[in-house]
Motif scaffolding. Structure first.
Motif, PDB file in Angstrom:
ATOM      1  N   THR A   1       5.489   3.437 -12.576  1.00  0.00           N
ATOM      2  CA  THR A   1       4.509   2.403 -12.224  1.00  0.00           C
ATOM      3  C   THR A   1       4.905   1.748 -10.898  1.00  0.00           C
ATOM      4  O   THR A   1       6.090   1.602 -10.604  1.00  0.00           O
ATOM      5  CB  THR A   1       4.431   1.308 -13.310  1.00  0.00           C
ATOM      6  OG1 THR A   1       5.767   0.841 -13.578  1.00  0.00           O
ATOM      7  CG2 THR A   1       3.832   1.827 -14.597  1.00  0.00           C
ATOM      8  N   ASN A   2       3.895   1.376 -10.130  1.00  0.00           N
ATOM      9  CA  ASN A   2       4.151   0.615  -8.903  1.00  0.00           C
ATOM     10  C   ASN A   2       2.944  -0.285  -8.656  1.00  0.00           C
ATOM     11  O   ASN A   2       2.179  -0.077  -7.716  1.00  0.00           O
ATOM     12  CB  ASN A   2       4.389   1.559  -7.731  1.00  0.00           C
ATOM     13  CG  ASN A   2       4.864   0.832  -6.489  1.00  0.00           C
ATOM     14  OD1 ASN A   2       5.235  -0.344  -6.551  1.00  0.00           O
ATOM     15  ND2 ASN A   2       4.853   1.511  -5.363  1.00  0.00           N
ATOM     16  N   PHE A   3       2.772  -1.255  -9.539  1.00  0.00           N
ATOM     17  CA  PHE A   3       1.590  -2.113  -9.478  1.00  0.00           C
ATOM     18  C   PHE A   3       1.798  -3.285  -8.523  1.00  0.00           C
ATOM     19  O   PHE A   3       2.922  -3.717  -8.279  1.00  0.00           O
ATOM     20  CB  PHE A   3       1.265  -2.672 -10.867  1.00  0.00           C
ATOM     21  CG  PHE A   3       0.633  -1.669 -11.790  1.00  0.00           C
ATOM     22  CD1 PHE A   3      -0.650  -1.196 -11.547  1.00  0.00           C
ATOM     23  CD2 PHE A   3       1.313  -1.189 -12.895  1.00  0.00           C
ATOM     24  CE1 PHE A   3      -1.243  -0.275 -12.394  1.00  0.00           C
ATOM     25  CE2 PHE A   3       0.733  -0.264 -13.746  1.00  0.00           C
ATOM     26  CZ  PHE A   3      -0.550   0.198 -13.499  1.00  0.00           C
ATOM     27  N   THR A   4       0.672  -3.793  -8.028  1.00  0.00           N
ATOM     28  CA  THR A   4       0.669  -5.029  -7.241  1.00  0.00           C
ATOM     29  C   THR A   4       0.163  -6.130  -8.166  1.00  0.00           C
ATOM     30  O   THR A   4      -0.905  -5.987  -8.782  1.00  0.00           O
ATOM     31  CB  THR A   4      -0.273  -4.880  -6.031  1.00  0.00           C
ATOM     32  OG1 THR A   4       0.214  -3.794  -5.231  1.00  0.00           O
ATOM     33  CG2 THR A   4      -0.308  -6.161  -5.206  1.00  0.00           C
ATOM     34  N   TYR A   5       0.939  -7.205  -8.265  1.00  0.00           N
ATOM     35  CA  TYR A   5       0.583  -8.278  -9.196  1.00  0.00           C
ATOM     36  C   TYR A   5      -0.422  -9.232  -8.562  1.00  0.00           C
ATOM     37  O   TYR A   5      -0.283  -9.620  -7.410  1.00  0.00           O
ATOM     38  CB  TYR A   5       1.839  -9.037  -9.628  1.00  0.00           C
ATOM     39  CG  TYR A   5       2.847  -8.134 -10.297  1.00  0.00           C
ATOM     40  CD1 TYR A   5       2.527  -7.468 -11.476  1.00  0.00           C
ATOM     41  CD2 TYR A   5       4.098  -7.908  -9.736  1.00  0.00           C
ATOM     42  CE1 TYR A   5       3.436  -6.617 -12.083  1.00  0.00           C
ATOM     43  CE2 TYR A   5       5.015  -7.060 -10.342  1.00  0.00           C
ATOM     44  CZ  TYR A   5       4.673  -6.415 -11.518  1.00  0.00           C
ATOM     45  OH  TYR A   5       5.564  -5.565 -12.111  1.00  0.00           O
ATOM     46  N   ILE A   6      -1.444  -9.595  -9.356  1.00  0.00           N
ATOM     47  CA  ILE A   6      -2.495 -10.488  -8.855  1.00  0.00           C
ATOM     48  C   ILE A   6      -2.639 -11.687  -9.792  1.00  0.00           C
ATOM     49  O   ILE A   6      -2.177 -11.661 -10.937  1.00  0.00           O
ATOM     50  CB  ILE A   6      -3.858  -9.750  -8.724  1.00  0.00           C
ATOM     51  CG1 ILE A   6      -4.283  -9.122 -10.072  1.00  0.00           C
ATOM     52  CG2 ILE A   6      -3.791  -8.685  -7.645  1.00  0.00           C
ATOM     53  CD1 ILE A   6      -5.687  -8.563 -10.063  1.00  0.00           C
ATOM     54  N   LYS A   7      -3.314 -12.705  -9.267  1.00  0.00           N
ATOM     55  CA  LYS A   7      -3.440 -13.957 -10.046  1.00  0.00           C
ATOM     56  C   LYS A   7      -4.446 -13.822 -11.190  1.00  0.00           C
ATOM     57  O   LYS A   7      -4.243 -14.361 -12.261  1.00  0.00           O
ATOM     58  CB  LYS A   7      -3.878 -15.094  -9.118  1.00  0.00           C
ATOM     59  CG  LYS A   7      -2.768 -15.570  -8.197  1.00  0.00           C
ATOM     60  CD  LYS A   7      -2.910 -17.039  -7.852  1.00  0.00           C
ATOM     61  CE  LYS A   7      -1.619 -17.622  -7.314  1.00  0.00           C
ATOM     62  NZ  LYS A   7      -1.168 -17.022  -6.061  1.00  0.00           N
ATOM     63  N   GLU A   8      -5.548 -13.115 -10.957  1.00  0.00           N
ATOM     64  CA  GLU A   8      -6.572 -13.007 -12.005  1.00  0.00           C
ATOM     65  C   GLU A   8      -6.259 -11.864 -12.970  1.00  0.00           C
ATOM     66  O   GLU A   8      -5.459 -10.978 -12.676  1.00  0.00           O
ATOM     67  CB  GLU A   8      -7.954 -12.826 -11.363  1.00  0.00           C
ATOM     68  CG  GLU A   8      -8.400 -14.072 -10.643  1.00  0.00           C
ATOM     69  CD  GLU A   8      -9.919 -14.180 -10.498  1.00  0.00           C
ATOM     70  OE1 GLU A   8     -10.651 -13.305 -10.958  1.00  0.00           O
ATOM     71  OE2 GLU A   8     -10.343 -15.196  -9.908  1.00  0.00           O
TER      72      GLU A   8
ATOM     73  N   ILE B   1       2.762   8.781 -10.580  1.00  0.00           N
ATOM     74  CA  ILE B   1       3.037   7.360 -10.393  1.00  0.00           C
ATOM     75  C   ILE B   1       1.694   6.641 -10.286  1.00  0.00           C
ATOM     76  O   ILE B   1       0.811   7.096  -9.571  1.00  0.00           O
ATOM     77  CB  ILE B   1       3.929   7.117  -9.167  1.00  0.00           C
ATOM     78  CG1 ILE B   1       4.113   5.632  -8.941  1.00  0.00           C
ATOM     79  CG2 ILE B   1       3.399   7.751  -7.903  1.00  0.00           C
ATOM     80  CD1 ILE B   1       5.278   5.312  -8.053  1.00  0.00           C
ATOM     81  N   VAL B   2       1.542   5.565 -11.056  1.00  0.00           N
ATOM     82  CA  VAL B   2       0.265   4.850 -11.028  1.00  0.00           C
ATOM     83  C   VAL B   2       0.403   3.586 -10.184  1.00  0.00           C
ATOM     84  O   VAL B   2       1.406   2.881 -10.234  1.00  0.00           O
ATOM     85  CB  VAL B   2      -0.249   4.487 -12.442  1.00  0.00           C
ATOM     86  CG1 VAL B   2      -0.658   5.729 -13.190  1.00  0.00           C
ATOM     87  CG2 VAL B   2       0.749   3.685 -13.228  1.00  0.00           C
TER      88      VAL B   2
END
Lengths: 311, 147
Positions: free
Chosen positions: A78-85, A54-55
């Protein structure tokens, strides 16, 4: 399950040039874009070797969408954290023989403290499911160099072993938290922890210095050989000669092969053999990623391991 | 075809203490219509959708209602900014339908008959991914291309 953390994931644009004249107009013979970053590269190898991967990390902007969408095409979770940039784009220029002519890496996006907190919450939630964690690569802007040390401490509270692969001050800060295994990334540096890094003897000396801080294993990738060092013993692993297409992911594949064995049992020789075989398999593709378990296992018998005399 | 062949192995989720604004930001970027709500072990305890968020601002106004309720945008913005700080636990569906990897294509029938856009996929009650209508379409088209 193994979770790999790539806080500064990238879109890797790989160009293959027929010549090495970088001062003039160059026509690219072949160019590809792939998700990049140490932990992501390792996750591909871990998944193909048969362990669920899992990334985790930050994604933002069009580059972030590309990274997420490409990984979703595989069986990797996948388990990403979403960011503004937006995530960074790295440019890697190779010649036809796989030699890196130039590598231009962007710094990476600015990540806010709220986004970092959100990532840490996700990290805590994934820990109970993991046998091991890999923390790999550089940090984006806004992230403290101590973040790996904090993540290692959180994992240790859950008895989850952590592997750390990074460089410079981030590496030194992380080591203090006593990760289970370390691969020091020494690209672009000659001296680490006061030791000038050249030759096997000096590299073992560096490994010993890292081990003294409470680390269990240190591995190093040095072109056509690798080192595996514990407090008791050290081994040199010789890789078979192959036609190299792209070697930038060799350290990531090494880590993946080693973790794939150590997650179940501390069989160091088997771990070294799998790590080395995965390394060789990774250089055969322009994507620099392992994409077949059979290909890795085909190299197992061609790996030579020699115990080093530490006296 | 089983759920594991049509799911997205993505663990995007929130806890019940997240704010509606955080969820709205997440939905906007992730292109999802809703996300599972999990506890600190990753166990699915709810589901929060874009519809839940809109209804938090305009209670008792269903998605099929005519657009009269949006006539005063100034008031609407005020209302939305107020509910943005509300917590997921107060607006989530506390009894979400979850499916498992080895469930078969009856899941598709269920999604269509119950108007579900997203279903969490669990293993031992823990989130391991989602089935979405959009991904389902993509998978079905890929299958038809191969035939």
């Amino acid at each position: 399950m193994i979770a790999t953390v790539t806080l500064n994931s990238a879109v890797d644009k790989i160009f293959i040039l027929p010549t090495r004249i970088l001062e003039k107009l160059n026509r690219v013979e072949r160019g590809i874009s792939i998700p990049g970053g140490g932990g992501i590269n390792s996750a591909y190898a871990i998944q193909f070797l048969g362990t669920e991967a899992i990334v985790m990390g930050f994604v933002g902007g069009m580059a972030g969408r590309f990274i997420e969408d490409e990984i979703r095409k595989t069986q990797i979770s996948t388990n990403f954290t979403y960011i503004k940039e937006q995530n960074r784009t790295d440019h890697i220029i190779l010649n036809k023989r796989g030699k890196v002519l130039a590598q231009i890496n962007e710094k990476g996006p600015w990540v806010s403290s709220k986004e970092i907190d959100s990532f840490i919450e996700s990290f805590k939630r994934i820990l109970p499911r993991c046998e091991m964690i890999l923390l790999s690569g550089s940090l984006p802007q806004g992230v403290s160099p101590d973040i790996y040390a904090d993540l290692i401490t959180l994992a240790q509270e859950r008895d989850v072993r952590v592997v750390l692969k990074t460089s410079k001050e981030v590496l030194q800060s992380g080591i203090k938290a006593k990760p289970y295994m370390v691969l020091p990334d020494i690209r672009g540096t000659d001296v680490l922890m006061g030791i000038k890094i050249n030759g096997v003897k000096r590299r073992v000396e560096l490994a010993k210095k890292i081990l003294e801080q409470g680390v269990r294993i240190v591995v190093q990738n040095v072109g056509n050989y690798q080192l595996f060092v514990t407090a008791e013993k050290a081994w040199e692993i010789k890789l078979p000669e192959v036609d190299i297409i792209n070697s930038i992911g060799i350290g990531d594949a090494l880590i993946a092969g080693v973790m794939n064995i150590l997650k179940d049992r501390e069989d160091f020789l088997e771990a070294m053999r799998y790590g080395a075989a995965a390394s060789v398999a990774s250089v055969l593709h322009v994507e620099a990623k392992v994409n077949s378990r059979e290909q890795v296992e085909g190299f197992l018998d061609r790996i030579e391991i020699k115990e080093l005399d530490l006296s | 075809m089983k759920v594991k062949d049509m799911m997205i192995r993505d663990l995007t989720s929130v806890t019940d203490m997240a704010t509606l604004k955080e969820v709205a930001d997440m939905l906007s970027y992730s292109r999802l219509s809703g996300v599972p709500v999990v506890d600190d072990q990753g166990k699915v305890i709810g589901f929060i959708s874009e519809k839940d968020i809109i209804e938090s601002a305009f209670p008792k106004v269903g998605m099929d209602t005519d657009m009269l309720f949006v006539r005063n945008w100034a008031q609407n913005y005020l209302r939305l900014s107020q509910v943005g700080e509300s917590l997921v636990k107060d607006y989530m569906n506390q009894n979400p339908v979850c499916v498992e990897e080895d469930d078969d294509e009856k899941v598709v029938k269920f999604m269509l008959s119950e108007h579900k856009k997203t279903l969490p996929v669990t293993r031992d009650e823990k989130l391991i991914g989602v089935v979405t209508r959009s991904n389902l379409c993509r998978v079905l088209m890929e299958k038809s291309d191969k035939k």
